[in-house]
Design a protein around this motif. Structure first.
Motif, PDB file in Angstrom:
ATOM      1  N   HIS A 184       1.580  -6.192   3.783  1.00  7.74           N
ATOM      2  CA  HIS A 184       2.788  -5.851   4.706  1.00  7.74           C
ATOM      3  C   HIS A 184       3.175  -4.544   4.387  1.00  7.74           C
ATOM      4  CE1 HIS A 184       3.169 -10.474   5.330  1.00  7.74           C
ATOM      5  NE2 HIS A 184       2.387  -9.878   6.017  1.00  7.74           N
ATOM      6  N   PHE A 185       3.484  -4.226   3.192  1.00  4.80           N
ATOM      7  CA  PHE A 185       3.951  -2.872   2.898  1.00  4.80           C
ATOM      8  C   PHE A 185       3.075  -2.048   3.144  1.00  4.80           C
ATOM      9  CE2 PHE A 185       4.287   0.694  -0.054  1.00  4.80           C
ATOM     10  CZ  PHE A 185       5.769   0.854  -0.118  1.00  4.80           C
TER      11      PHE A 185
ATOM     12  N   LEU B 276       8.036   5.404   2.710  1.00 10.50           N
ATOM     13  CA  LEU B 276       8.494   4.117   1.994  1.00 10.50           C
ATOM     14  C   LEU B 276       9.229   3.193   2.751  1.00 10.50           C
ATOM     15  CD1 LEU B 276       9.315   5.887  -1.584  1.00 10.50           C
ATOM     16  CD2 LEU B 276       7.061   4.544  -0.866  1.00 10.50           C
TER      17      LEU B 276
ATOM     18  N   GLY C 169       9.041   2.949   5.974  1.00 11.83           N
ATOM     19  CA  GLY C 169       8.033   2.262   6.882  1.00 11.83           C
ATOM     20  C   GLY C 169       7.481   1.019   6.249  1.00 11.83           C
ATOM     21  N   GLY C 170       6.960   1.292   5.096  1.00 14.55           N
ATOM     22  CA  GLY C 170       6.711   0.205   4.249  1.00 14.55           C
ATOM     23  C   GLY C 170       7.464  -1.154   3.940  1.00 14.55           C
ATOM     24  N   ALA C 171       8.854  -0.565   3.834  1.00 13.63           N
ATOM     25  CA  ALA C 171       9.925  -1.588   3.406  1.00 13.63           C
ATOM     26  C   ALA C 171      10.043  -2.335   4.973  1.00 13.63           C
ATOM     27  CB  ALA C 171      11.112  -1.013   2.806  1.00 13.63           C
TER      28      ALA C 171
ATOM     29  N   THR D 194       8.002  -3.262   7.469  1.00 10.88           N
ATOM     30  CA  THR D 194       6.871  -4.231   7.702  1.00 10.88           C
ATOM     31  C   THR D 194       6.955  -5.230   6.745  1.00 10.88           C
ATOM     32  OG1 THR D 194       5.323  -2.695   6.786  1.00 10.88           O
ATOM     33  CG2 THR D 194       5.219  -2.851   9.146  1.00 10.88           C
ATOM     34  N   TYR D 195       7.268  -4.842   5.478  1.00  9.69           N
ATOM     35  CA  TYR D 195       7.526  -6.072   4.344  1.00  9.69           C
ATOM     36  C   TYR D 195       8.442  -7.077   4.944  1.00  9.69           C
ATOM     37  CZ  TYR D 195       8.877  -8.040  -0.090  1.00  9.69           C
ATOM     38  OH  TYR D 195       8.932  -9.113  -0.733  1.00  9.69           O
TER      39      TYR D 195
END
Lengths: 213, 176
Positions: free
Chosen positions: A125-126, B164, B166-168, B170-171
């Protein structure tokens, strides 16, 4: 330190003050370690031109033009050119190793961790969001660069021909470079425009570095 | 088997290095075509995730090719890919930069620099399109890409922070 400045000749490498090979390596290593999020070129300019004053802005931009015309990563090419102009072959080697070493360590550490966790949904996901953000970043960089460099109608036609050939017609990169490249170069050879070069639609700005890699 | 794979990695990445006009992004479509499409060594998901790893490391993002080498052929794979992808270009740049001075004022030098600039931008856009195709898969990823573009195009923000975030996002979106 400033003997070279008095000569005023950007190309006269021998007049440059001698820079220690280790100081050169240290600066490139530092840039390699802190340039998160790409944009290495902007960091190079800040350290080499503004910070250490090993080069003036004109010579830096001249190096950048060469570095981005040749194949390869622009940041690495530029490091090789700057290293060579400052300290010859040894300088080029030290600069290239310095700029690549920290990222190599980080990317390999992250890669090994990834290999052990690539079925972990949190990791997937990340990384999915990182890739999506990268699309926004790449688009912004390409358009900013395009805004500065594309001034003639034929510039836009070359961009479109290249994009269509690769992305829509799925032609191989080698073919596209071998076909579109020479045409593009010939379009810019003065002999092509005997009656005087066509007027640009707007002025071509020098390559500036905000967000540019 | 292992030797064949290493040899294949060697020529694939040496070839990619020679055609990387306009930087690393330019070779992404060809790299995906060869690694995912031709050899089936990686899936699009793996290609996307390894590309993302390059985004979170400092220095040139394309150092992610080392992880591709490692994924496909272990530590030796990473070494072979690293040498194949970086050595030829360093050597070309070193030699041509020294020769280039002698062509100062030559119409060909100017023509090459001016002519190759739009080719390079076209290739960057193609590389961007490749990453977009494999990474924009739903509303959240599309929105992240558009937002990051908007912020970076109009404001001067460190891209690493946005990457970062962006990643957070979707997480968080997918974890709940």
């Amino acid at each position: 330190m400033s003997e070279a400045a008095g000569t005023g000749v950007a190309q006269a490498a021998p007049a440059r003050a001698q820079v220690g090979l280790f100081s050169l390596f240290k600066i490139f290593l530092t840039i390699g370690a802190i340039s998160f999020g790409g944009g290495v070129v902007a960091y190079l300019r800040e350290y080499i031109v503004s910070g250490q004053r090993w080069m003036d802005d004109d010579e830096f931009l001249d190096s950048l033009e060469i570095g981005q015309t040749l194949p390869g990563l622009i940041a690495v090419n530029l490091s090789v050119i700057i290293g060579d102009r400052i300290r010859g072959a040894a300088g080029a080697f030290a600069a290239a190793v310095g700029i690549l070493l920290p990222g190599t360590v980080v990317v390999m550490t992250a890669g090994i961790l990834y290999m052990g966790n690539r079925q972990n949904p949190a990791v997937n996901h990340f990384l999915g969001g990182v890739a999506a953000a990268a699309v926004g970043l790449l688009t912004a960089v390409a358009l900013q660069l395009g805004h500065k460099q594309l001034v003639h109608l034929r510039d836009f036609l070359i961009v479109m021909a290249t994009f269509i050939a690769i992305s829509l017609l799925h032609q191989s990169l080698i073919m596209v470079i071998l076909v579109v490249g020479p045409i593009a170069v010939l379009l810019y050879h003065p002999q092509t425009h005997k009656g005087g070069a066509p007027r640009p639609m707007r002025t071509r700005e020098p390559i500036r570095l905000a967000g540019h890699r | 088997m292992q030797a064949t794979k290493l040899l294949n990695l060697l020529w694939v990445f040496a070839l990619l290095s020679l055609v990387a006009v306009g930087g690393g992004t330019a070779v992404l479509p060809e790299m995906r075509r060869i690694l995912v499409g031709h050899f089936h060594w990686l899936s699009d998901k793996q290609f996307r995730e390894i590309y993302s790893i390059g985004q979170i490391a400092p220095g040139p993002n394309m150092l992610m090719v080392l992880v591709i080498g490692y994924r496909l052929a272990g530590a030796l794979g990473a070494v072979v890919v690293g040498l194949a992808f970086f050595i030829p270009d360093c050597f070309i740049t070193f030699s041509v930069n020294r020769l280039w001075k002698h062509f100062e004022g030559s119409p060909w030098r100017t023509a090459i620099q001016r002519g190759m600039a739009p080719v390079a931008i076209g290739l960057m856009l193609s590389g961007t399109y490749t990453v977009a195709k494999i990474s924009i898969v739903d509303f959240a990823t599309g929105a992240i890409a558009v937002a990051v573009f908007g912020i970076l195009y109009f404001r001067h923000v460190n891209p690493a922070i946005l990457i970062l975030i962006g990643g957070a996002i979707t997480y968080l979106v997918r974890a709940w």
